[in-house]
Write a protein that holds these residues in place. Structure first.
Motif, PDB file in Angstrom:
ATOM      1  N   ASP A  99     -11.946  -4.960   4.156  1.00 18.66           N
ATOM      2  CA  ASP A  99     -10.872  -4.801   3.817  1.00 18.66           C
ATOM      3  C   ASP A  99     -11.044  -2.883   3.546  1.00 18.66           C
ATOM      4  O   ASP A  99     -11.503  -2.932   2.142  1.00 18.66           O
ATOM      5  CB  ASP A  99      -9.980  -5.627   3.248  1.00 18.66           C
ATOM      6  CG  ASP A  99      -8.682  -4.764   3.272  1.00 18.66           C
ATOM      7  OD1 ASP A  99      -8.387  -3.883   3.850  1.00 18.66           O
ATOM      8  OD2 ASP A  99      -7.587  -5.427   2.614  1.00 18.66           O
ATOM      9  N   ARG A 159       0.784  -1.816   0.164  1.00 22.84           N
ATOM     10  CA  ARG A 159       0.154   0.058   0.128  1.00 22.84           C
ATOM     11  C   ARG A 159       0.613   0.999  -0.223  1.00 22.84           C
ATOM     12  O   ARG A 159       0.734   2.298  -0.634  1.00 22.84           O
ATOM     13  CB  ARG A 159      -0.859   0.028   0.793  1.00 22.84           C
ATOM     14  CG  ARG A 159      -1.524   1.469   1.227  1.00 22.84           C
ATOM     15  CD  ARG A 159      -2.826   1.042   2.493  1.00 22.84           C
ATOM     16  NE  ARG A 159      -2.356   0.773   3.848  1.00 22.84           N
ATOM     17  CZ  ARG A 159      -1.715   1.636   4.297  1.00 22.84           C
ATOM     18  NH1 ARG A 159      -1.031   2.833   4.119  1.00 22.84           N
ATOM     19  NH2 ARG A 159      -0.640   0.513   5.521  1.00 22.84           N
ATOM     20  N   ALA A 170      -7.719  -4.770  11.593  1.00 22.90           N
ATOM     21  CA  ALA A 170      -6.909  -4.642  10.200  1.00 22.90           C
ATOM     22  C   ALA A 170      -6.945  -5.962   9.614  1.00 22.90           C
ATOM     23  O   ALA A 170      -6.620  -6.998  10.272  1.00 22.90           O
ATOM     24  CB  ALA A 170      -5.539  -4.081  11.616  1.00 22.90           C
ATOM     25  N   ASP A 227      -0.897  -5.361   5.073  1.00 25.55           N
ATOM     26  CA  ASP A 227      -0.068  -4.435   5.099  1.00 25.55           C
ATOM     27  C   ASP A 227       0.310  -4.428   6.867  1.00 25.55           C
ATOM     28  O   ASP A 227      -0.606  -4.386   7.654  1.00 25.55           O
ATOM     29  CB  ASP A 227      -0.822  -3.242   4.592  1.00 25.55           C
ATOM     30  CG  ASP A 227       0.079  -3.018   3.186  1.00 25.55           C
ATOM     31  OD1 ASP A 227       0.962  -3.434   2.444  1.00 25.55           O
ATOM     32  OD2 ASP A 227      -1.348  -2.822   2.602  1.00 25.55           O
ATOM     33  N   ARG A 242      -6.773  -5.219  -1.401  1.00 23.88           N
ATOM     34  CA  ARG A 242      -6.366  -3.883  -0.014  1.00 23.88           C
ATOM     35  C   ARG A 242      -8.053  -2.975  -0.423  1.00 23.88           C
ATOM     36  O   ARG A 242      -8.147  -1.861   0.731  1.00 23.88           O
ATOM     37  CB  ARG A 242      -6.067  -3.063  -0.555  1.00 23.88           C
ATOM     38  CG  ARG A 242      -3.935  -3.263   0.128  1.00 23.88           C
ATOM     39  CD  ARG A 242      -3.656  -4.603  -0.454  1.00 23.88           C
ATOM     40  NE  ARG A 242      -2.152  -5.080   0.327  1.00 23.88           N
ATOM     41  CZ  ARG A 242      -1.531  -5.402   0.165  1.00 23.88           C
ATOM     42  NH1 ARG A 242      -1.445  -6.254  -1.348  1.00 23.88           N
ATOM     43  NH2 ARG A 242      -0.099  -5.972   0.412  1.00 23.88           N
ATOM     44  N   TYR A 243      -8.749  -3.577  -0.856  1.00 21.90           N
ATOM     45  CA  TYR A 243      -9.696  -3.177  -0.459  1.00 21.90           C
ATOM     46  C   TYR A 243     -11.205  -3.896  -0.892  1.00 21.90           C
ATOM     47  O   TYR A 243     -11.657  -4.068  -2.089  1.00 21.90           O
ATOM     48  CB  TYR A 243     -10.683  -1.254  -1.671  1.00 21.90           C
ATOM     49  CG  TYR A 243     -11.873  -0.702  -1.587  1.00 21.90           C
ATOM     50  CD1 TYR A 243     -11.327   0.304  -0.410  1.00 21.90           C
ATOM     51  CD2 TYR A 243     -12.541  -0.701  -2.004  1.00 21.90           C
ATOM     52  CE1 TYR A 243     -11.885   1.012   0.208  1.00 21.90           C
ATOM     53  CE2 TYR A 243     -13.707   0.137  -1.435  1.00 21.90           C
ATOM     54  CZ  TYR A 243     -13.246   1.511  -0.730  1.00 21.90           C
ATOM     55  OH  TYR A 243     -14.184   1.873  -0.357  1.00 21.90           O
ATOM     56  N   SER A 254      -8.684  -0.300   3.148  1.00 22.99           N
ATOM     57  CA  SER A 254      -6.722  -0.698   3.857  1.00 22.99           C
ATOM     58  C   SER A 254      -6.128   0.134   2.587  1.00 22.99           C
ATOM     59  O   SER A 254      -5.088   1.336   2.227  1.00 22.99           O
ATOM     60  CB  SER A 254      -6.187  -2.045   3.748  1.00 22.99           C
ATOM     61  OG  SER A 254      -5.676  -2.483   2.832  1.00 22.99           O
TER      62      SER A 254
END
Length: 294
Positions: free
Chosen positions: A171, A146, A290, A294, A166-167, A173
């Motif tokens: 999630d 990220r 979390a 990452d 990551r999305y 982040s």
């Protein structure tokens, strides 16, 4: 911004099943999905080679279809110089049998620093020159880490950013990546909405997320999401896909398929109709813990 359809088919798994994957490549290129994403290093180049073979057997790339690819480091030395980027591009176009590509991306540049990639004669400089020459329509940055992606986006050099794992529905982040890209008018590709399998419903492949072991808290949140889907009669994979599709800052969602059956499932997931109140119920689950990525 390049014009895109909501779903792009990812082919990182193409080339891992000798004999079967040429049929899958042809199925992808003749499916309702008109965008295909591959990379120089997927299956050691087999993904691009199979797509190229399918294109030839079909008599050329079918109308209104596009193939996106990415430039990768040298598979032996790990070098990611400007020369390597140019060779990667030539390898990609030769395998695919396509002289030009609408998008070519700097892919997982983990063996170099950002300033090295951006230096005169470096990998990004080569991408810019290929774009100037008309060989590439747009250039992008595609990586997992990220903070590294954010650093590349902040340069303002790229047309496109691809973020993966990551999305997702569990999630957020990549939120900062989406913000930075939107501020710069970039096109956003959101890949791996199923978290590499854990959110894929009947295609559920274990308790890892983004190739990593998640915390008990994260897994508990995933279980709450799946329970919510069961309560509303929604397939988890359909909810995971539509979570990405309904985000206005995301221009296309990249979903990997590894069989004709999975390709058909993806069509069904996209057609699924989800009650708008489901999303309010999802929000009521609270912010996801979390993630392990990452």
């Amino acid at each position: 911004m390049i014009p895109l359809e909501p779903v792009t088919v990812g082919t990182s798994g193409l080339g891992k099943r000798p004999g079967a994957d040429l049929n899958l490549a042809k199925a992808i290129l003749t499916s309702p999905f008109r965008q295909v994403d591959t990379s120089n290093n997927y299956a050691d180049g087999e993904s691009e080679r199979l797509l190229g073979a399918a294109i030839r057997e079909l008599g050329g790339l079918p109308d209104n279809r596009v193939v996106f690819s990415k430039g990768d480091q040298d598979p032996v030395t790990g070098a990611f110089t400007g020369d390597r980027m140019r060779r990667s591009f030539e390898e990609s176009t030769e395998r695919l049998g396509l002289a030009t590509l609408p998008l070519y991306q700097l892919h997982d540049p983990y063996t170099i620093e950002v300033h090295e990639a951006l230096a005169p004669g470096g990998a990004v400089d080569v991408l810019l020159k290929l774009r100037e020459q008309g060989r590439i329509g747009a250039i992008g940055i595609a990586a997992g880490r990220r903070e590294l992606v954010e650093e590349y986006v902040k340069t303002g050099v790229f047309d496109v950013v691809l973020t993966h794992n990551r999305y997702t529905v569990v999630d957020r982040s990549a939120e900062r990546i989406l913000e930075l890209a939107t501020q710069r008018g970039m096109t956003v590709f959101n890949a791996a909405p199923f978290g590499s399998g854990i959110l894929a419903g009947d295609n559920f492949r274990g308790r890892t997320y983004g190739y990593s072991e998640p915390s008990p808290e994260f897994l508990a949140h995933v279980d709450r999401f799946r329970a919510l889907c069961a309560e509303w009669g929604v397939e988890p994979a359909a909810a995971a896909l539509h979570f990405s599709l309904r985000e206005p800052r995301i221009h296309t969602t990249v979903v990997g398929v590894n069989s004709v059956d999975r390709l058909r499932e993806l069509e069904a997931h996209q057609r699924a109709v989800i009650d708008v109140e489901f999303w309010s119920a999802l929000e009521a689950l609270g912010a996801p813990p979390a993630p392990p990525t990452d």
